[in-house]
Design a protein around this motif. Structure first.
Motif, mmCIF file in Angstrom:
data_model
loop_
_atom_site.group_PDB
_atom_site.id
_atom_site.type_symbol
_atom_site.label_atom_id
_atom_site.label_comp_id
_atom_site.label_asym_id
_atom_site.label_seq_id
_atom_site.Cartn_x
_atom_site.Cartn_y
_atom_site.Cartn_z
ATOM 1 N N ALA A 239 1.292 -1.055 0.103
ATOM 2 C CA ALA A 239 -0.101 -0.272 0.077
ATOM 3 C C ALA A 239 0.830 1.097 0.013
ATOM 4 O O ALA A 239 1.633 1.119 0.792
ATOM 5 C CB ALA A 239 -0.735 -0.065 0.998
ATOM 6 N N TYR A 241 1.474 3.713 1.661
ATOM 7 C CA TYR A 241 1.509 4.823 2.925
ATOM 8 C C TYR A 241 2.381 4.253 3.449
ATOM 9 O O TYR A 241 3.179 3.447 4.165
ATOM 10 C CB TYR A 241 -0.123 3.506 3.920
ATOM 11 C CG TYR A 241 0.244 4.557 4.681
ATOM 12 C CD1 TYR A 241 -1.148 4.607 5.400
ATOM 13 C CD2 TYR A 241 0.397 4.223 6.204
ATOM 14 C CE1 TYR A 241 -1.817 4.899 6.351
ATOM 15 C CE2 TYR A 241 0.109 4.656 7.436
ATOM 16 C CZ TYR A 241 -1.119 5.494 7.864
ATOM 17 O OH TYR A 241 -1.186 5.213 8.681
ATOM 18 N N SER A 275 1.088 10.275 2.213
ATOM 19 C CA SER A 275 0.512 9.425 1.434
ATOM 20 C C SER A 275 -0.834 8.720 2.372
ATOM 21 O O SER A 275 -1.077 7.361 1.877
ATOM 22 C CB SER A 275 2.028 8.473 2.161
ATOM 23 O OG SER A 275 2.654 8.232 3.450
ATOM 24 N N ARG A 276 -0.737 9.164 3.284
ATOM 25 C CA ARG A 276 -2.059 8.703 4.364
ATOM 26 C C ARG A 276 -2.857 8.884 4.129
ATOM 27 O O ARG A 276 -4.315 8.871 4.800
ATOM 28 C CB ARG A 276 -2.146 8.828 5.483
ATOM 29 C CG ARG A 276 -0.212 8.117 6.208
ATOM 30 C CD ARG A 276 0.425 9.071 7.252
ATOM 31 N NE ARG A 276 1.561 8.571 7.444
ATOM 32 C CZ ARG A 276 2.377 8.897 8.355
ATOM 33 N NH1 ARG A 276 1.410 9.868 9.814
ATOM 34 N NH2 ARG A 276 4.007 9.251 8.249
ATOM 35 N N ASP A 277 -3.276 9.741 3.272
ATOM 36 C CA ASP A 277 -4.385 10.600 3.054
ATOM 37 C C ASP A 277 -4.928 10.124 1.203
ATOM 38 O O ASP A 277 -4.935 10.195 0.394
ATOM 39 C CB ASP A 277 -4.519 12.081 2.777
ATOM 40 C CG ASP A 277 -5.840 12.864 2.719
ATOM 41 O OD1 ASP A 277 -6.813 12.061 2.429
ATOM 42 O OD2 ASP A 277 -5.896 14.290 2.183
ATOM 43 N N ALA A 278 -5.750 9.113 1.599
ATOM 44 C CA ALA A 278 -6.591 8.344 0.634
ATOM 45 C C ALA A 278 -7.496 8.613 -0.160
ATOM 46 O O ALA A 278 -7.284 8.996 -1.275
ATOM 47 C CB ALA A 278 -6.794 6.598 0.625
ATOM 48 N N ASP A 279 -8.326 9.824 0.678
ATOM 49 C CA ASP A 279 -8.913 10.068 -0.061
ATOM 50 C C ASP A 279 -9.301 12.035 0.278
ATOM 51 O O ASP A 279 -9.539 12.631 0.567
ATOM 52 C CB ASP A 279 -10.392 9.960 0.051
ATOM 53 C CG ASP A 279 -11.391 10.491 -0.829
ATOM 54 O OD1 ASP A 279 -11.523 11.333 -1.320
ATOM 55 O OD2 ASP A 279 -12.775 10.631 0.661
ATOM 56 N N SER A 280 -7.833 12.406 -0.849
ATOM 57 C CA SER A 280 -7.113 13.675 -0.425
ATOM 58 C C SER A 280 -8.328 14.760 -0.729
ATOM 59 O O SER A 280 -9.043 15.608 -1.950
ATOM 60 C CB SER A 280 -6.031 13.889 -0.956
ATOM 61 O OG SER A 280 -5.661 15.440 -1.077
#
Length: 301
Positions: A239, A241, A275-280
């Motif tokens: 992933a 992340y 990288s942790r904002d999957a839905d930016s």
């Protein structure tokens, strides 16, 4: 000298094993029974509590902590403070914030207990390669511990040293990890550019392997990158992340406090957060702005 080791996770267990190979006597404690059993299987004693561990050590006692930074370290040290006596020594080998180290060291100094901070690098490779250790503390206390550091280091005269008074070891390790963030980001970006040049069909592992010899960008980190690309060239199943354990944040904060410009380390930290904002939301809003002022098309989810 018989050493007490607190925290027998992978890195702590590797340190314990390297010390035993070097002829040191060791007793260890970990709350997990399987970790204690693993230590016993390698020939060392284990204890099922901090009190039992302290009881196994001759005075003056030396205990090495390899536990996570923060509340776990504080809790362990609070319990140890009730068990130790003047002349004993505690070594914090974890990634503690140096400001916490200064606070803790004063508490132990009030009880005439030596407190040594040892910023430790080497990870899972330390058992075979040796550990890099940046040490802070009283000169006499560190010198008394020399046989331990010489055994853990890559060589007796390489990869370790007292860098200053208490707190200096963890401060130096903090900056070391900040530099690591920047190096990792540069390699990741460079290989991403190569990977996106699809018409050349570049073999990223081959390129990494070429760079490992004679190149100005060669490093142990590049060696590990080459190994990762050989094992999984397309990074399948991973992933996008990237976590962080705190040292990069502390380094950036310290740079700001000291009025030192550190854009590479700062941006590498921000990229990890990104990288942790999957839905930016910010990226969506940027697309909407471009549509508003220029009529640029918006891609639908």
């Amino acid at each position: 000298m018989k050493l007490g080791m607190i925290g027998l996770g992978r890195m702590g267990a590797n340190m314990a094993q390297r010390l035993m190979r070097g002829g040191h006597q060791l007793a260890g404690f970990d709350p997990k029974p399987e970790a204690r059993k693993n230590l016993e299987d390698k020939g060392a004693e284990s204890a099922d509590s901090l009190a039992a561990l302290v009881a196994k050590l001759p005075a003056p006692r030396t205990l090495w902590l390899m536990v996570p930074a923060g509340e776990i370290t504080d809790g362990t040290l609070t319990n140890l403070l009730r068990l130790l006596a003047a002349g004993d020594t505690v070594i914090d080998g974890g990634n503690s914030n140096y400001k916490d180290t200064l606070r803790r060291a004063k508490t132990f100094a009030d009880k005439k207990i030596n407190y040594v901070d040892c910023g430790t690098s080497g990870g899972v490779w330390g058992l075979a390669e040796g550990f890099s250790m940046m040490i802070g503390g009283d000169e006499a206390a560190v010198e008394r511990l020399r046989p331990i550091f010489e055994t853990l280091a890559p060589a007796k005269d390489q990869g370790w040293g007292r860098v200053g008074p208490v707190g200096a070891g963890h401060f130096t390790k903090m900056v070391h990890n900040g530099i690591e963030y920047g190096l990792m980001q540069a390699y990741a970006e460079g290989f991403s550019i190569l990977q996106h040049k699809s018409e050349f069909s570049l073999d990223l592992h081959q390129i990494a392997d070429i760079w490992r010899y004679g190149s100005v960008v060669r490093s142990w980190l590049l060696d590990l990158t080459a190994a990762a690309l050989e094992k999984n060239p397309a990074m399948t199943g991973i992933a996008p992340y990237v976590d962080d354990s705190g040292e990069g944040r502390w380094t950036v904060a310290e740079a700001i406090d000291l009025n030192v410009s550190a854009p590479v380390i700062t941006l590498s930290l921000l990229e990890r957060l990104r990288s942790r904002d999957a839905d930016s939301f910010s990226d969506k809003l940027l697309a909407a702005m471009r549509n508003q002022f220029g009529g640029h098309a918006i891609k639908k989810e």
